[in-house]
Design a protein around this motif. Structure first.
Motif, short mmCIF file in Angstrom:
data_model
loop_
_atom_site.label_atom_id
_atom_site.label_comp_id
_atom_site.label_asym_id
_atom_site.label_seq_id
_atom_site.Cartn_x
_atom_site.Cartn_y
_atom_site.Cartn_z
N ASP A 122 4.80 1.44 -10.18
CA ASP A 122 3.35 1.64 -10.27
C ASP A 122 2.95 2.40 -11.51
OD1 ASP A 122 0.97 0.85 -9.19
OD2 ASP A 122 0.64 2.74 -8.13
N GLU A 158 -1.57 -3.91 -10.02
CA GLU A 158 -2.81 -4.16 -9.31
C GLU A 158 -4.03 -4.05 -10.22
OE1 GLU A 158 -2.76 -1.75 -5.82
OE2 GLU A 158 -1.13 -2.92 -4.90
N GLN A 159 -3.93 -3.22 -11.26
CA GLN A 159 -5.03 -3.13 -12.22
C GLN A 159 -5.20 -4.46 -12.95
OE1 GLN A 159 -4.63 0.01 -15.11
NE2 GLN A 159 -6.72 -0.24 -15.86
N LEU A 207 -7.01 -6.92 -10.48
CA LEU A 207 -8.40 -6.64 -10.17
C LEU A 207 -9.29 -6.50 -11.40
CD1 LEU A 207 -8.12 -4.12 -7.21
CD2 LEU A 207 -8.55 -6.56 -7.13
N PHE A 245 -1.44 -8.19 -2.37
CA PHE A 245 -1.54 -6.77 -2.09
C PHE A 245 -0.79 -6.42 -0.81
CE2 PHE A 245 -4.35 -6.68 -5.51
CZ PHE A 245 -4.84 -5.40 -5.74
N ARG A 258 3.19 -4.39 -0.26
CA ARG A 258 3.39 -3.20 0.57
C ARG A 258 4.32 -3.47 1.75
NH1 ARG A 258 -0.84 -2.80 -2.41
NH2 ARG A 258 -1.67 -0.77 -2.99
N ASP A 301 -12.94 -5.71 -1.49
CA ASP A 301 -11.92 -6.14 -2.44
C ASP A 301 -10.54 -5.89 -1.84
OD1 ASP A 301 -11.28 -3.42 -2.82
OD2 ASP A 301 -12.58 -3.25 -4.58
N ARG A 306 -8.19 -3.76 -2.57
CA ARG A 306 -7.81 -2.37 -2.32
C ARG A 306 -8.38 -1.90 -0.97
NH1 ARG A 306 -8.85 -0.98 -8.25
NH2 ARG A 306 -6.78 -0.94 -9.19
N GLU A 307 -9.64 -2.22 -0.71
CA GLU A 307 -10.22 -1.86 0.58
C GLU A 307 -9.50 -2.58 1.71
OE1 GLU A 307 -14.42 -2.20 0.94
OE2 GLU A 307 -14.83 -1.12 -0.91
N GLN A 357 -6.34 -0.73 2.69
CA GLN A 357 -6.63 0.47 3.46
C GLN A 357 -7.00 0.14 4.90
OE1 GLN A 357 -9.73 2.38 1.21
NE2 GLN A 357 -8.39 2.93 -0.48
#
Length: 319
Positions: free
Chosen positions: A87, A134-135, A138, A209, A213, A295, A297-298, A301
């Motif tokens: 990362d 991830e950058q 997105l 994503f 993980r 998106d 990232r949300e 979570q």
């Protein structure tokens, strides 16, 4: 696939010359110098005379990349996996003012809308070499596709150019899924699109994503028929089903799917998302399930919260 080496405990002291590294790793100097030039990995220091000196950390990285390429993994994909799991960008590669993220998006849009696959591939590889994984997804690839879509709507490009860009990105995302899906996996999540929903790039982002993980993702792609989805759930027994819709019509299809899943599989949790819910958040009240976020990232979570709470009800969250 073996995980990238644990680098935190390895020395970064510049000790080994090029010949010693080649002897320790079995990788020809021309090969790891080419990796350094193109991807910024490994990251040797220089003597006052300009000679490269490598650390134990560099040697571990070279060995791991050697083993991945021996398994048949493309070097660019191996680099992506290495940098995404750690990362961080390669240590000595700094974004140049002339190659900012905004400039990368502009250049990638031009390459894709002019059918220049070779330049597009170079730009994407450069982005992954400089910025965290991830950058890039997105802030480079996703805005590129939004701009391509806008140009098509404005009549600045034809449908062939839009399809070319979409297929290029779809192939890239699929290849990344292949890289990450061999990692250790957690619970199973089924991911796909609502019936008649054709826009699947968003769910491919979401799948990446989640796979990154460690979740086991069963990716079903675009326009998944209800009967086929239910049959898949019976076979793979996921803990969570995530579907996407981008239009009002497919959101209504999603409503039917959500009700069927909850009736047939009350212990399987249902999540949803997509552009139509971002622009019309009031639709969320009609869908029985959990809104996964605006998106990727949300989404991660929210999914983490669902799994941690064994699927207990989690209200939609909006900023």
């Amino acid at each position: 696939m073996a995980q990238p080496p644990s680098l935190g405990q390895l020395s970064t002291a510049p000790v080994f010359n090029t010949k010693a590294v080649a002897r320790e790793t079995g990788v020809p100097p021309d090969t790891f110098r080419a990796w350094e030039r193109r991807y910024g990995i490994p990251c040797p220091q220089r003597t006052p005379g300009g000679h490269r000196l490598y650390s134990e950390r560099d040697i571990a990285i070279i060995r791991w990349l050697r083993d991945r390429t021996a398994e048949g993994v493309n070097i660019s994909h191996a680099i992506m996996l290495l940098t995404s799991v750690t990362d961080q960008a390669p240590p000595h590669v700094e974004p140049d003012a002339n190659r900012s993220i905004d400039r990368m998006v502009e250049d990638l849009v031009v390459a894709l809308t002019t059918f220049d696959a070779q330049n597009a591939e170079r730009l994407v590889s450069e982005a992954f070499a400089i910025y965290p994984f991830e950058q890039v997804l997105l802030e480079v690839i996703q805005p590129t596709m939004v701009e391509v879509g806008e140009r098509w709507h404005r009549g600045e490009i034809n449908v062939a150019a839009e399809h070319f860009a979409t297929e290029f990105v779809r192939r890239k995302l699929a290849s990344l899924l292949n890289v990450f899906e061999n990692q250790p996996q957690r619970d199973t999540i089924v991911v796909g699109c609502a019936p008649q929903e054709l826009h699947d790039l968003g769910v491919m982002f979401a799948s990446l994503f989640l796979v990154r993980r460690g979740w086991h993702v069963v990716y079903l792609g675009a326009q998944v028929p209800l009967a086929d989805l239910l049959e898949t759930i019976r076979k793979v027994r996921p803990k969570l089903v995530c579907l996407s819709a981008s239009t009002l019509e497919t959101a209504m299809n999603l409503l039917e799917v959500a009700r069927a899943v909850r009736q047939e599989f009350p212990h399987v949790h249902f999540g949803y998302g997509g552009r139509i819910f971002n622009v019309n958040p009031e639709l969320c009240a009609a869908i029985p399930g959990v809104f996964l976020g605006q998106d990727a990232r949300e989404l991660v979570q929210t999914v983490s919260s669902i799994m941690a709470n064994n699927g207990a009800s989690i209200p939609p969250q909006r900023s």
